[in-house]
Design a protein around this motif. Structure first.
Motif, PDB file in Angstrom:
ATOM      1  N   UNK A   1     -22.856  58.782 -17.048  1.00  0.00           N
ATOM      2  CA  UNK A   1     -22.896  57.421 -16.528  1.00  0.00           C
ATOM      3  C   UNK A   1     -23.444  57.439 -15.109  1.00  0.00           C
ATOM      4  N   UNK A   2     -24.017  56.295 -14.695  1.00  0.00           N
ATOM      5  CA  UNK A   2     -24.518  56.151 -13.332  1.00  0.00           C
ATOM      6  C   UNK A   2     -24.241  54.729 -12.864  1.00  0.00           C
ATOM      7  N   UNK A   3     -23.742  54.617 -11.631  1.00  0.00           N
ATOM      8  CA  UNK A   3     -23.525  53.314 -11.016  1.00  0.00           C
ATOM      9  C   UNK A   3     -24.771  52.975 -10.210  1.00  0.00           C
ATOM     10  N   UNK A   4     -25.418  51.876 -10.544  1.00  0.00           N
ATOM     11  CA  UNK A   4     -26.624  51.468  -9.843  1.00  0.00           C
ATOM     12  C   UNK A   4     -26.315  50.818  -8.503  1.00  0.00           C
TER      13      UNK A   4
ATOM     14  N   UNK B   1     -23.737  56.585  -7.776  1.00  0.00           N
ATOM     15  CA  UNK B   1     -22.812  57.654  -8.158  1.00  0.00           C
ATOM     16  C   UNK B   1     -23.006  57.982  -9.631  1.00  0.00           C
ATOM     17  N   UNK B   2     -22.942  59.267  -9.984  1.00  0.00           N
ATOM     18  CA  UNK B   2     -23.034  59.698 -11.375  1.00  0.00           C
ATOM     19  C   UNK B   2     -21.750  60.413 -11.767  1.00  0.00           C
ATOM     20  N   UNK B   3     -21.293  60.215 -13.013  1.00  0.00           N
ATOM     21  CA  UNK B   3     -20.101  60.891 -13.508  1.00  0.00           C
ATOM     22  C   UNK B   3     -20.241  61.119 -14.998  1.00  0.00           C
ATOM     23  N   UNK B   4     -19.317  61.929 -15.532  1.00  0.00           N
ATOM     24  CA  UNK B   4     -19.356  62.329 -16.936  1.00  0.00           C
ATOM     25  C   UNK B   4     -18.009  62.089 -17.602  1.00  0.00           C
TER      26      UNK B   4
END
Length: 97
Positions: free
Chosen positions: A79-82, A86-89
């Motif tokens: 996932x990525x927050x535009x 921030x990116x997370x899994x």
């Protein structure tokens, strides 16, 4: 009586458990997807250029393999927050029954 089809498969249940909490950005707390902002902008009739730089984007998944002789396949969703970049899994889960 014989059950021929279940409403949801075990693989879908495992994916839902692994992705629990992934719909909220861990840094800024954003909880809408990028599509929500586009729909909201279209319904309001305003054409704002910032609408494409907000929300959470599901980037897809990658595959992990564990084991040597009995290999187990795991998927990890990304996932990525535009809004804050921030990116997370998610947690790894078995995608097949």
């Amino acid at each position: 009586m014989k059950i021929t089809k279940y409403g949801i498969s075990e693989a879908e249940i495992r994916r839902a458990k692994a992705n629990a909490g992934c719909d909220v950005c861990p840094r800024c707390g954003e909880n809408k997807s990028d599509v929500d902002y586009v729909i909201e902008s279209m319904e309001s009739g305003k054409d704002t250029p910032r609408m494409f730089n907000k929300g959470i984007l599901h980037l897809g998944y990658y595959t992990k393999y564990k084991g040597v002789f009995r290999t187990t396949i795991y998927h990890v969703d990304q996932y990525k927050c535009l809004s804050c970049d921030t990116e997370w899994e998610s947690e790894p889960y078995e995608p097949y029954d």
